[in-house]
Scaffold this motif. Sequence first.
Motif, mmCIF file in Angstrom:
data_model
loop_
_atom_site.group_PDB
_atom_site.id
_atom_site.type_symbol
_atom_site.label_atom_id
_atom_site.label_comp_id
_atom_site.label_asym_id
_atom_site.label_seq_id
_atom_site.Cartn_x
_atom_site.Cartn_y
_atom_site.Cartn_z
ATOM 1 N N THR A 69 -15.126 -1.383 -5.271
ATOM 2 C CA THR A 69 -15.303 -2.665 -5.911
ATOM 3 C C THR A 69 -15.509 -2.746 -7.603
ATOM 4 O O THR A 69 -15.205 -3.573 -8.134
ATOM 5 C CB THR A 69 -16.677 -3.139 -5.133
ATOM 6 O OG1 THR A 69 -16.156 -2.937 -3.617
ATOM 7 C CG2 THR A 69 -16.995 -4.520 -5.322
ATOM 8 N N GLU A 70 -16.303 -1.679 -7.811
ATOM 9 C CA GLU A 70 -16.644 -1.673 -9.366
ATOM 10 C C GLU A 70 -15.474 -1.535 -10.080
ATOM 11 O O GLU A 70 -15.247 -2.033 -11.029
ATOM 12 C CB GLU A 70 -17.676 -0.451 -9.615
ATOM 13 C CG GLU A 70 -17.966 -0.500 -11.006
ATOM 14 C CD GLU A 70 -18.937 0.553 -11.310
ATOM 15 O OE1 GLU A 70 -19.458 0.860 -12.323
ATOM 16 O OE2 GLU A 70 -19.579 1.142 -10.177
ATOM 17 N N VAL A 71 -14.408 -0.818 -9.636
ATOM 18 C CA VAL A 71 -13.233 -0.597 -10.017
ATOM 19 C C VAL A 71 -12.370 -1.716 -10.547
ATOM 20 O O VAL A 71 -11.816 -2.042 -11.312
ATOM 21 C CB VAL A 71 -12.326 0.632 -9.740
ATOM 22 C CG1 VAL A 71 -10.939 0.515 -10.179
ATOM 23 C CG2 VAL A 71 -12.951 2.063 -10.091
ATOM 24 N N ASN A 72 -12.382 -2.660 -9.265
ATOM 25 C CA ASN A 72 -11.624 -3.808 -9.201
ATOM 26 C C ASN A 72 -12.365 -4.768 -10.244
ATOM 27 O O ASN A 72 -11.517 -5.496 -10.815
ATOM 28 C CB ASN A 72 -11.685 -4.425 -7.873
ATOM 29 C CG ASN A 72 -10.691 -3.633 -6.925
ATOM 30 O OD1 ASN A 72 -9.635 -2.813 -7.409
ATOM 31 N ND2 ASN A 72 -10.947 -3.537 -5.704
ATOM 32 N N VAL A 73 -13.656 -4.886 -10.240
ATOM 33 C CA VAL A 73 -14.181 -5.646 -11.199
ATOM 34 C C VAL A 73 -14.035 -5.411 -12.694
ATOM 35 O O VAL A 73 -13.563 -6.234 -13.364
ATOM 36 C CB VAL A 73 -15.944 -5.834 -10.863
ATOM 37 C CG1 VAL A 73 -16.390 -6.386 -11.907
ATOM 38 C CG2 VAL A 73 -16.133 -6.300 -9.492
ATOM 39 N N LEU A 74 -14.079 -4.097 -12.871
ATOM 40 C CA LEU A 74 -13.882 -3.532 -14.227
ATOM 41 C C LEU A 74 -12.433 -4.024 -14.520
ATOM 42 O O LEU A 74 -12.203 -4.349 -15.755
ATOM 43 C CB LEU A 74 -14.099 -2.252 -14.496
ATOM 44 C CG LEU A 74 -15.607 -1.805 -14.402
ATOM 45 C CD1 LEU A 74 -15.941 -0.479 -14.333
ATOM 46 C CD2 LEU A 74 -16.427 -2.656 -15.130
ATOM 47 N N ARG A 75 -11.300 -3.830 -13.816
ATOM 48 C CA ARG A 75 -10.068 -3.929 -14.105
ATOM 49 C C ARG A 75 -9.895 -5.492 -14.324
ATOM 50 O O ARG A 75 -8.728 -5.863 -15.095
ATOM 51 C CB ARG A 75 -9.298 -3.712 -12.864
ATOM 52 C CG ARG A 75 -8.876 -2.000 -12.691
ATOM 53 C CD ARG A 75 -7.924 -1.670 -11.596
ATOM 54 N NE ARG A 75 -7.587 -0.439 -11.553
ATOM 55 C CZ ARG A 75 -7.402 0.450 -10.536
ATOM 56 N NH1 ARG A 75 -7.051 -0.198 -9.476
ATOM 57 N NH2 ARG A 75 -7.068 1.647 -10.745
ATOM 58 N N GLY A 76 -10.369 -6.324 -13.677
ATOM 59 C CA GLY A 76 -10.246 -7.753 -13.777
ATOM 60 C C GLY A 76 -10.927 -8.010 -15.162
ATOM 61 O O GLY A 76 -10.381 -8.896 -15.985
ATOM 62 N N ARG A 77 -11.816 -7.517 -15.677
ATOM 63 C CA ARG A 77 -12.449 -7.564 -17.053
ATOM 64 C C ARG A 77 -11.629 -7.092 -18.063
ATOM 65 O O ARG A 77 -11.151 -7.908 -19.060
ATOM 66 C CB ARG A 77 -13.980 -6.943 -17.170
ATOM 67 C CG ARG A 77 -14.948 -7.541 -16.327
ATOM 68 C CD ARG A 77 -16.376 -6.761 -16.657
ATOM 69 N NE ARG A 77 -17.396 -7.401 -15.671
ATOM 70 C CZ ARG A 77 -18.456 -6.786 -15.689
ATOM 71 N NH1 ARG A 77 -18.838 -5.556 -16.319
ATOM 72 N NH2 ARG A 77 -19.585 -7.245 -14.921
ATOM 73 N N ILE A 78 -10.914 -6.144 -17.799
ATOM 74 C CA ILE A 78 -9.914 -5.485 -18.813
ATOM 75 C C ILE A 78 -9.044 -6.505 -18.893
ATOM 76 O O ILE A 78 -8.428 -7.071 -19.937
ATOM 77 C CB ILE A 78 -9.601 -4.177 -18.375
ATOM 78 C CG1 ILE A 78 -10.657 -3.260 -18.704
ATOM 79 C CG2 ILE A 78 -8.459 -3.778 -19.235
ATOM 80 C CD1 ILE A 78 -10.487 -1.803 -18.080
ATOM 81 N N MET A 79 -8.214 -7.060 -17.873
ATOM 82 C CA MET A 79 -7.177 -7.973 -17.920
ATOM 83 C C MET A 79 -7.510 -9.306 -18.357
ATOM 84 O O MET A 79 -6.657 -9.845 -19.332
ATOM 85 C CB MET A 79 -6.684 -8.170 -16.247
ATOM 86 C CG MET A 79 -6.176 -7.054 -15.784
ATOM 87 S SD MET A 79 -4.502 -6.325 -16.588
ATOM 88 C CE MET A 79 -3.595 -7.703 -16.005
ATOM 89 N N ARG A 80 -8.824 -9.721 -18.194
ATOM 90 C CA ARG A 80 -9.272 -10.983 -19.044
ATOM 91 C C ARG A 80 -9.385 -10.784 -20.450
ATOM 92 O O ARG A 80 -8.749 -11.756 -21.203
ATOM 93 C CB ARG A 80 -10.532 -11.261 -18.453
ATOM 94 C CG ARG A 80 -10.322 -12.341 -16.906
ATOM 95 C CD ARG A 80 -11.443 -12.952 -16.466
ATOM 96 N NE ARG A 80 -12.739 -11.997 -16.294
ATOM 97 C CZ ARG A 80 -12.901 -11.364 -15.078
ATOM 98 N NH1 ARG A 80 -11.954 -11.417 -14.313
ATOM 99 N NH2 ARG A 80 -13.960 -10.540 -15.197
ATOM 100 N N GLN A 81 -9.796 -9.655 -20.920
ATOM 101 C CA GLN A 81 -10.024 -9.295 -22.144
ATOM 102 C C GLN A 81 -8.776 -9.158 -22.878
ATOM 103 O O GLN A 81 -8.458 -9.725 -24.014
ATOM 104 C CB GLN A 81 -10.780 -8.045 -22.354
ATOM 105 C CG GLN A 81 -11.075 -7.482 -23.698
ATOM 106 C CD GLN A 81 -11.938 -8.722 -24.601
ATOM 107 O OE1 GLN A 81 -12.751 -9.113 -24.127
ATOM 108 N NE2 GLN A 81 -11.231 -8.818 -25.845
#
Length: 70
Positions: free
Chosen positions: A44-56
């Motif tokens: 779950t944490e990996v998915n959240v962080l990947r989402g943040r990276i994509m938005r960035q």
Amino acid sequence: MVWIKPLAVKAMKLGAYEYMTKPANPDLIGTVIKKALSVHELETEVNVLRGRIMRQEIFTKIYTNGIQKV
């Protein structure tokens, strides 16, 4: 016991986290559950962080393209 291996493989392919035989060891059950919950939290944490990276990355592209056009 010959049937256990194909059944275990099938169960794992269908998404089972762990395959345990009977009689189940209560200590092992607890350990497996804790490990599964830990892995789930990390996924779950990996998915959240990947989402943040994509938005960035999207924001950076928009911002960079906007500056180049000005």
